[in-house]
Motif scaffolding. Structure first.
Motif, PDB file in Angstrom:
ATOM      1  N   PHE A  86      -9.637  -8.719   4.113  1.00 15.05           N
ATOM      2  CA  PHE A  86      -9.870 -10.122   3.779  1.00 15.05           C
ATOM      3  C   PHE A  86      -8.614 -10.912   4.094  1.00 15.05           C
ATOM      4  N   TYR A  87      -8.810 -12.155   4.594  1.00 20.77           N
ATOM      5  CA  TYR A  87      -7.682 -12.944   5.056  1.00 20.77           C
ATOM      6  C   TYR A  87      -7.464 -14.238   4.296  1.00 20.77           C
ATOM      7  N   SER A  88      -8.380 -14.634   3.424  1.00 19.76           N
ATOM      8  CA  SER A  88      -8.208 -15.926   2.761  1.00 19.76           C
ATOM      9  C   SER A  88      -8.833 -15.925   1.374  1.00 19.76           C
TER      10      SER A  88
ATOM     11  N   GLY B  27      -4.503 -12.070  -0.801  1.00 24.37           N
ATOM     12  CA  GLY B  27      -5.350 -11.106  -0.129  1.00 24.37           C
ATOM     13  C   GLY B  27      -5.165 -11.013   1.349  1.00 24.37           C
ATOM     14  N   ASN B  28      -4.141 -11.636   1.945  1.00 18.78           N
ATOM     15  CA  ASN B  28      -3.893 -11.470   3.364  1.00 18.78           C
ATOM     16  C   ASN B  28      -3.255 -10.111   3.597  1.00 18.78           C
ATOM     17  N   GLU B  29      -4.041  -9.164   4.088  1.00 20.55           N
ATOM     18  CA  GLU B  29      -3.572  -7.791   4.185  1.00 20.55           C
ATOM     19  C   GLU B  29      -2.547  -7.588   5.285  1.00 20.55           C
ATOM     20  N   GLU B  30      -2.328  -8.603   6.098  1.00 18.13           N
ATOM     21  CA  GLU B  30      -1.326  -8.464   7.132  1.00 18.13           C
ATOM     22  C   GLU B  30       0.082  -8.744   6.588  1.00 18.13           C
ATOM     23  N   SER B  31       0.163  -9.198   5.324  1.00 17.25           N
ATOM     24  CA  SER B  31       1.457  -9.622   4.792  1.00 17.25           C
ATOM     25  C   SER B  31       2.198  -8.534   4.053  1.00 17.25           C
ATOM     26  N   PHE B  32       1.622  -7.339   3.902  1.00 22.22           N
ATOM     27  CA  PHE B  32       2.338  -6.269   3.244  1.00 22.22           C
ATOM     28  C   PHE B  32       1.941  -4.935   3.840  1.00 22.22           C
ATOM     29  N   GLU B  33       2.804  -3.960   3.643  1.00 22.84           N
ATOM     30  CA  GLU B  33       2.549  -2.612   4.112  1.00 22.84           C
ATOM     31  C   GLU B  33       2.077  -1.761   2.939  1.00 22.84           C
ATOM     32  N   VAL B  34       1.207  -0.814   3.217  1.00 23.19           N
ATOM     33  CA  VAL B  34       0.675   0.063   2.185  1.00 23.19           C
ATOM     34  C   VAL B  34       0.861   1.495   2.608  1.00 23.19           C
ATOM     35  N   ALA B  35       1.399   2.321   1.712  1.00 21.10           N
ATOM     36  CA  ALA B  35       1.553   3.752   1.966  1.00 21.10           C
ATOM     37  C   ALA B  35       0.668   4.503   0.993  1.00 21.10           C
ATOM     38  N   CYS B  36      -0.095   5.477   1.506  1.00 17.22           N
ATOM     39  CA  CYS B  36      -1.037   6.216   0.686  1.00 17.22           C
ATOM     40  C   CYS B  36      -0.698   7.696   0.689  1.00 17.22           C
ATOM     41  N   GLY B  37      -1.054   8.366  -0.395  1.00 14.88           N
ATOM     42  CA  GLY B  37      -0.853   9.809  -0.466  1.00 14.88           C
ATOM     43  C   GLY B  37      -1.464  10.359  -1.725  1.00 14.88           C
ATOM     44  N   SER B  38      -1.506  11.677  -1.841  1.00 22.76           N
ATOM     45  CA  SER B  38      -2.070  12.299  -3.023  1.00 22.76           C
ATOM     46  C   SER B  38      -1.044  12.298  -4.141  1.00 22.76           C
ATOM     47  N   ALA B  39      -1.546  12.357  -5.357  1.00 25.15           N
ATOM     48  CA  ALA B  39      -0.661  12.363  -6.510  1.00 25.15           C
ATOM     49  C   ALA B  39      -1.275  13.183  -7.620  1.00 25.15           C
TER      50      ALA B  39
END
Length: 317
Positions: free
Chosen positions: A232-234, A295-307
């Motif tokens: 989502f961008y807006s 909600g502009n997903e281009e404005s942040f980085e996301v790192a995923c992994g198991s926990a």
């Protein structure tokens, strides 16, 4: 011998195997990334049957582990990166996202279980934006055939038929809505400029999934359903819904992420009377758009992994 469940398993397994050489493989389908375009990659161990390729990095990844994912029965990755399940109820509709500029409901299918809740999957989504209605859904089939077109798309009530060749697209010049087919069938990329992007795939319940999770599905229905990735961008600060609420900047998840199956409750708040109904308790579609968009997903980085011993997926901004 073995009954209908065994027969279902044989039929669905045979259907999935028709993928042939592409089983467990994925490629970049954007010719803009010439050095990566068309190169086959082996899917990661976490999603050996179905994955996507990040064309910029030229690496495969599990699409169901990215923020904005709605997969399996149904398993969500929120905009905050936290994984949770929302079971809802079979044959009912629930609001996934509600914002002044966009509203998305999902129709759940499933079957009763002895565990006190229904097994459920998302069969279709109804998307409202402006004065328009977009429907994306899985066709109901008994025997899964990978080479068949198992997806149905309608825009403002008219069926949209995107040519089955890879790279073909349908475009609405009046609205800017674009639907592209990155592979020959059962997957589309839907984009509405400055509003949303959706990747939708139709998949069946396989024999192995039925065995592992105790679904006990039969030969009468492969429970073809959607797996989705949203961007989502807006979005506005008032965004809500099962998934939408997780995009609020001040959102605090209510699920217990250390649980084997963190469950999001509140089905009554998100229930809708129909796939295109705007009557869920958290609906804000069509209201005045507030400033300070989120909600502009281009404005942040996301790192995923198991926990927590590998019992879930956690993502961090």
């Amino acid at each position: 011998m073995g009954g209908p469940s065994l027969l279902f398993g044989m039929l669905c397994l045979l259907g999935v195997m028709t993928i042939g050489a592409s089983a467990g493989k994925a490629a970049c389908h954007d010719p803009f990334f010439g050095q990566c375009y068309g190169i086959l990659h082996t899917c990661p161990a976490a999603c050996p049957r179905l994955c996507e390729v990040d064309c910029r990095l030229c690496k495969p990844y599990c699409a169901c582990d990215r923020p904005g994912a709605v997969c399996q029965d149904p398993r969500f990755i929120g905009g905050d990166g936290v994984m949770f399940y929302f079971h809802g109820k079979k044959d009912k509709d629930f609001c996934l996202v509600s914002d002044p500029s966009i509203h998305i409901n999902a129709h759940f299918i499933g079957k009763s279980s002895s565990r006190g809740r229904d097994f459920t999957w998302v069969e279709s989504v109804g998307i409202l934006f402006g004065s328009h209605k977009l429907y994306i859904g899985a066709r109901r089939v008994s025997k899964w055939e990978e080479l068949a077109n198992n997806m149905l798309i309608r825009f403002d009530g008219e069926e949209i038929k995107v040519p089955m060749d890879e790279g073909q697209r349908w475009w609405s010049p009046e609205t800017g809505l674009e639907i592209r087919r990155p592979v020959t069938n059962n997957k589309v990329e839907v984009k509405m400029e400055d509003l949303f992007a959706i990747v939708a795939r139709v998949v069946p319940i396989t024999a192995e999934e039925s065995r592992v999770h105790g679904y006990n599905v039969t030969k009468d229905n492969c429970y073809a359903h959607l797996e989705l990735n949203f961007k989502f961008y807006s979005l506005s600060p008032s965004v809500d819904g099962v998934l939408g609420q997780t995009y609020k900047t001040n959102y605090q998840s209510r699920v217990k992420i250390t649980a084997p199956m963190p469950i999001m409750g509140g089905a009554d708040r998100f229930a809708a009377s129909g796939l295109f109904a705007r009557d869920c308790a958290v609906s804000s579609f069509g209201s005045e758009v507030k400033p300070d968009l989120v909600g502009n997903e281009e404005s942040f980085e996301v790192a995923c992994g198991s926990a927590h011993g590998g019992r879930g997926i956690v993502c961090r901004r």
